[in-house]
Write a protein that holds these residues in place. Structure first.
Motif, PDB file in Angstrom:
ATOM      1  N   GLU A  50       0.803  -1.509  -0.026  1.00  0.00           N
ATOM      2  CA  GLU A  50      -0.053   0.045   0.020  1.00  0.00           C
ATOM      3  C   GLU A  50       0.811   1.228   0.044  1.00  0.00           C
ATOM      4  O   GLU A  50       1.970   1.250   0.375  1.00  0.00           O
ATOM      5  N   PRO A  51       0.324   2.347  -0.381  1.00  0.00           N
ATOM      6  CA  PRO A  51       1.142   3.730  -0.574  1.00  0.00           C
ATOM      7  C   PRO A  51       1.614   3.960   1.072  1.00  0.00           C
ATOM      8  O   PRO A  51       1.204   3.872   1.964  1.00  0.00           O
ATOM      9  N   HIS A  52       3.029   4.461   0.874  1.00  0.00           N
ATOM     10  CA  HIS A  52       3.746   4.584   2.245  1.00  0.00           C
ATOM     11  C   HIS A  52       5.010   5.395   1.824  1.00  0.00           C
ATOM     12  O   HIS A  52       5.604   5.313   0.715  1.00  0.00           O
ATOM     13  N   THR A  53       5.659   5.824   3.035  1.00  0.00           N
ATOM     14  CA  THR A  53       7.032   6.251   2.664  1.00  0.00           C
ATOM     15  C   THR A  53       7.922   5.502   3.588  1.00  0.00           C
ATOM     16  O   THR A  53       7.328   4.895   4.681  1.00  0.00           O
ATOM     17  N   ASP A  54       8.997   5.500   3.543  1.00  0.00           N
ATOM     18  CA  ASP A  54       9.891   4.623   4.158  1.00  0.00           C
ATOM     19  C   ASP A  54      10.629   5.612   5.457  1.00  0.00           C
ATOM     20  O   ASP A  54      10.759   6.643   5.208  1.00  0.00           O
ATOM     21  N   MET A  55      10.894   4.797   6.354  1.00  0.00           N
ATOM     22  CA  MET A  55      11.247   5.442   7.633  1.00  0.00           C
ATOM     23  C   MET A  55      12.763   5.759   7.589  1.00  0.00           C
ATOM     24  O   MET A  55      13.277   6.216   8.460  1.00  0.00           O
ATOM     25  N   SER A  56      13.437   4.659   6.567  1.00  0.00           N
ATOM     26  CA  SER A  56      14.706   5.130   6.718  1.00  0.00           C
ATOM     27  C   SER A  56      15.400   6.439   6.350  1.00  0.00           C
ATOM     28  O   SER A  56      14.391   7.468   6.176  1.00  0.00           O
ATOM     29  N   ALA A  57      16.674   6.471   6.303  1.00  0.00           N
ATOM     30  CA  ALA A  57      17.146   7.683   5.626  1.00  0.00           C
ATOM     31  C   ALA A  57      17.110   7.848   4.075  1.00  0.00           C
ATOM     32  O   ALA A  57      16.770   8.523   3.405  1.00  0.00           O
ATOM     33  N   LEU A  58      17.944   6.623   3.762  1.00  0.00           N
ATOM     34  CA  LEU A  58      17.631   6.230   2.076  1.00  0.00           C
ATOM     35  C   LEU A  58      17.343   4.738   2.051  1.00  0.00           C
ATOM     36  O   LEU A  58      17.690   3.906   3.042  1.00  0.00           O
ATOM     37  N   THR A  59      16.518   4.505   1.038  1.00  0.00           N
ATOM     38  CA  THR A  59      16.473   3.077   0.863  1.00  0.00           C
ATOM     39  C   THR A  59      16.920   2.824  -0.751  1.00  0.00           C
ATOM     40  O   THR A  59      16.520   3.421  -1.725  1.00  0.00           O
ATOM     41  N   ILE A  60      17.589   1.717  -0.851  1.00  0.00           N
ATOM     42  CA  ILE A  60      18.350   1.374  -2.343  1.00  0.00           C
ATOM     43  C   ILE A  60      17.700   0.025  -2.568  1.00  0.00           C
ATOM     44  O   ILE A  60      17.999  -0.870  -1.772  1.00  0.00           O
ATOM     45  N   LEU A  61      17.109  -0.074  -3.703  1.00  0.00           N
ATOM     46  CA  LEU A  61      16.391  -1.178  -4.234  1.00  0.00           C
ATOM     47  C   LEU A  61      16.739  -1.535  -5.537  1.00  0.00           C
ATOM     48  O   LEU A  61      17.224  -0.995  -6.306  1.00  0.00           O
ATOM     49  N   VAL A  62      16.902  -2.918  -5.661  1.00  0.00           N
ATOM     50  CA  VAL A  62      17.226  -3.696  -7.016  1.00  0.00           C
ATOM     51  C   VAL A  62      15.798  -4.411  -7.319  1.00  0.00           C
ATOM     52  O   VAL A  62      15.498  -5.249  -6.438  1.00  0.00           O
ATOM     53  N   PRO A  63      15.064  -4.384  -8.420  1.00  0.00           N
ATOM     54  CA  PRO A  63      14.134  -5.268  -8.785  1.00  0.00           C
ATOM     55  C   PRO A  63      14.520  -6.213  -9.663  1.00  0.00           C
ATOM     56  O   PRO A  63      15.563  -6.166 -10.360  1.00  0.00           O
ATOM     57  N   ASN A  64      13.481  -7.178  -9.851  1.00  0.00           N
ATOM     58  CA  ASN A  64      13.927  -7.830 -11.345  1.00  0.00           C
ATOM     59  C   ASN A  64      13.010  -7.276 -12.297  1.00  0.00           C
ATOM     60  O   ASN A  64      12.721  -5.794 -12.090  1.00  0.00           O
ATOM     61  N   ASP A  65      12.915  -7.865 -13.384  1.00  0.00           N
ATOM     62  CA  ASP A  65      12.303  -6.950 -14.582  1.00  0.00           C
ATOM     63  C   ASP A  65      10.945  -7.023 -14.823  1.00  0.00           C
ATOM     64  O   ASP A  65      10.585  -6.600 -15.803  1.00  0.00           O
ATOM     65  N   VAL A  66      10.139  -7.380 -13.872  1.00  0.00           N
ATOM     66  CA  VAL A  66       8.678  -7.058 -13.749  1.00  0.00           C
ATOM     67  C   VAL A  66       8.355  -5.858 -13.206  1.00  0.00           C
ATOM     68  O   VAL A  66       8.486  -5.689 -12.036  1.00  0.00           O
ATOM     69  N   PRO A  67       7.769  -4.877 -14.059  1.00  0.00           N
ATOM     70  CA  PRO A  67       7.284  -3.646 -13.341  1.00  0.00           C
ATOM     71  C   PRO A  67       6.335  -3.708 -12.568  1.00  0.00           C
ATOM     72  O   PRO A  67       5.523  -4.547 -12.395  1.00  0.00           O
ATOM     73  N   GLY A  68       6.263  -2.626 -11.526  1.00  0.00           N
ATOM     74  CA  GLY A  68       5.227  -2.605 -10.452  1.00  0.00           C
ATOM     75  C   GLY A  68       5.327  -1.505  -9.663  1.00  0.00           C
ATOM     76  O   GLY A  68       4.233  -0.821  -8.941  1.00  0.00           O
ATOM     77  N   LEU A  69       6.581  -0.781  -9.382  1.00  0.00           N
ATOM     78  CA  LEU A  69       6.408   0.297  -8.486  1.00  0.00           C
ATOM     79  C   LEU A  69       6.236   1.458  -9.120  1.00  0.00           C
ATOM     80  O   LEU A  69       6.316   1.800 -10.445  1.00  0.00           O
ATOM     81  N   GLN A  70       5.506   2.429  -8.256  1.00  0.00           N
ATOM     82  CA  GLN A  70       4.815   3.515  -8.562  1.00  0.00           C
ATOM     83  C   GLN A  70       5.312   4.695  -7.641  1.00  0.00           C
ATOM     84  O   GLN A  70       5.121   4.228  -6.693  1.00  0.00           O
ATOM     85  N   VAL A  71       5.438   5.735  -7.939  1.00  0.00           N
ATOM     86  CA  VAL A  71       5.769   6.724  -6.940  1.00  0.00           C
ATOM     87  C   VAL A  71       4.767   7.931  -7.094  1.00  0.00           C
ATOM     88  O   VAL A  71       4.446   8.250  -8.469  1.00  0.00           O
ATOM     89  N   TRP A  72       4.605   8.724  -6.102  1.00  0.00           N
ATOM     90  CA  TRP A  72       3.535   9.884  -6.229  1.00  0.00           C
ATOM     91  C   TRP A  72       4.098  11.169  -6.522  1.00  0.00           C
ATOM     92  O   TRP A  72       5.271  11.604  -5.916  1.00  0.00           O
TER      93      TRP A  72
END
Length: 285
Positions: free
Chosen positions: A169-191
């Motif tokens: 569900e929509p959220h922000t991360d509590m971290s300072a930074l989040t660094i992410l690697v996905p596989n090739d299936v799309p799905g991430l969306q940003v506001w």
């Protein structure tokens, strides 16, 4: 009754989504589609420093999110990271539960952690310079070498009715930074600007989220990105997220250099532990 794990449900061959996974009407992807024709910032770390400072400042102040390429982490190392995650989800359910319930499993020591710390250092220096601060300002405020890395591997199995569900569900991360690697299936969306924007996959790129702690330290000059994850009808989606966080007892508040009469403090100073407690329990910060 204990809710079954999503992976087990998927392997059972669902034709219809169980009621507990159906999102409220206003959150469903079918009713909140991503706007077309907009691309998120993609930044090569091989550029001169003065260009990087400007591009990353713009990305973090306008989006809170960007992709980085030419970051120095080898494609083979990223592939090995992904292989480990895929093998984990092939384990019997009982073995996976042991890892999930082990508090130490969120922390990891391997070659990838060392490489990611180098990238984190570079990003924090560029972010500091973008704010007109000394290069080590943000890292020092996060307690320097005590910065912690925690990995979370997300697995989103094929969903029979993806238009009704969300992976996260929509959220922000509590971290300072989040660094992410996905596989090739799309799905991430940003506001962005009152719309969802789909993030395209770029091989070997790292996805960088500005988290809540950087927003607080920058006194909201940088924004913590609101994001969500969709699911796919036919394909398995996975992501490997590393959360860069200060120690629990670190006090985090707007940096004094960024606070004045024209730009008063927008946040109170509190420990990261208290921040986490308030966010988990939905208590105003």
């Amino acid at each position: 009754m204990e809710v079954e794990r999503v992976q087990a449900l998927s392997l059972g061959g669902l034709n219809e989504l169980p009621a507990q996974f159906v999102r409220p009407a206003h959150e469903r992807p079918e009713n909140s589609k991503a706007v077309e024709g907009i691309s998120v910032p993609v930044i090569s770390l091989s550029q001169p420093a003065e260009i990087l400072v400007k591009e990353i400042y713009n990305a973090c102040s306008q989006w809170g999110f960007f992709l980085i390429t030419e970051h120095g982490i080898s494609p083979s190392l990223i592939c090995r990271l992904q292989d480990v995650g895929q093998e984990f989800f092939k384990l019997p359910q009982e073995e996976k539960e042991k890892y999930a319930n082990d508090p130490s499993s969120g922390k990891f020591e391997e070659e990838y952690a060392e490489e990611l710390l180098k990238v984190t250092d570079v990003l924090l220096e560029l972010l500091s310079e973008g704010l007109g601060l000394e290069r080590k300002a943000l890292k020092s405020s996060l307690r320097g070498e005590e910065i912690e890395l925690e990995m979370k591997i997300n697995m989103y199995p094929p969903c029979p009715q993806p238009q009704l569900a969300l992976g996260v569900e929509p959220h922000t991360d509590m971290s300072a930074l989040t660094i992410l690697v996905p596989n090739d299936v799309p799905g991430l969306q940003v506001w962005k600007d009152d719309n969802w924007v789909a993030v395209d996959y770029i091989p070997n790129a790292l996805f960088v989220h500005v988290g809540d702690q950087i927003e607080v330290l920058s006194n909201e000059k940088y924004k913590s990105v609101l994001h969500r994850s969709l699911v796919n009808k036919d394909r398995l989606r996975m992501s490997w997220a590393v959360f860069c966080t200060p120690p629990l007892d670190a006090s985090i508040g707007p940096l004094p250099q960024l606070v004045n009469d024209e730009n008063p403090s927008k946040y109170s100073t509190k420990t990261y532990e208290e921040y986490r407690y308030r966010k988990f329990n939905k208590i105003p910060q």
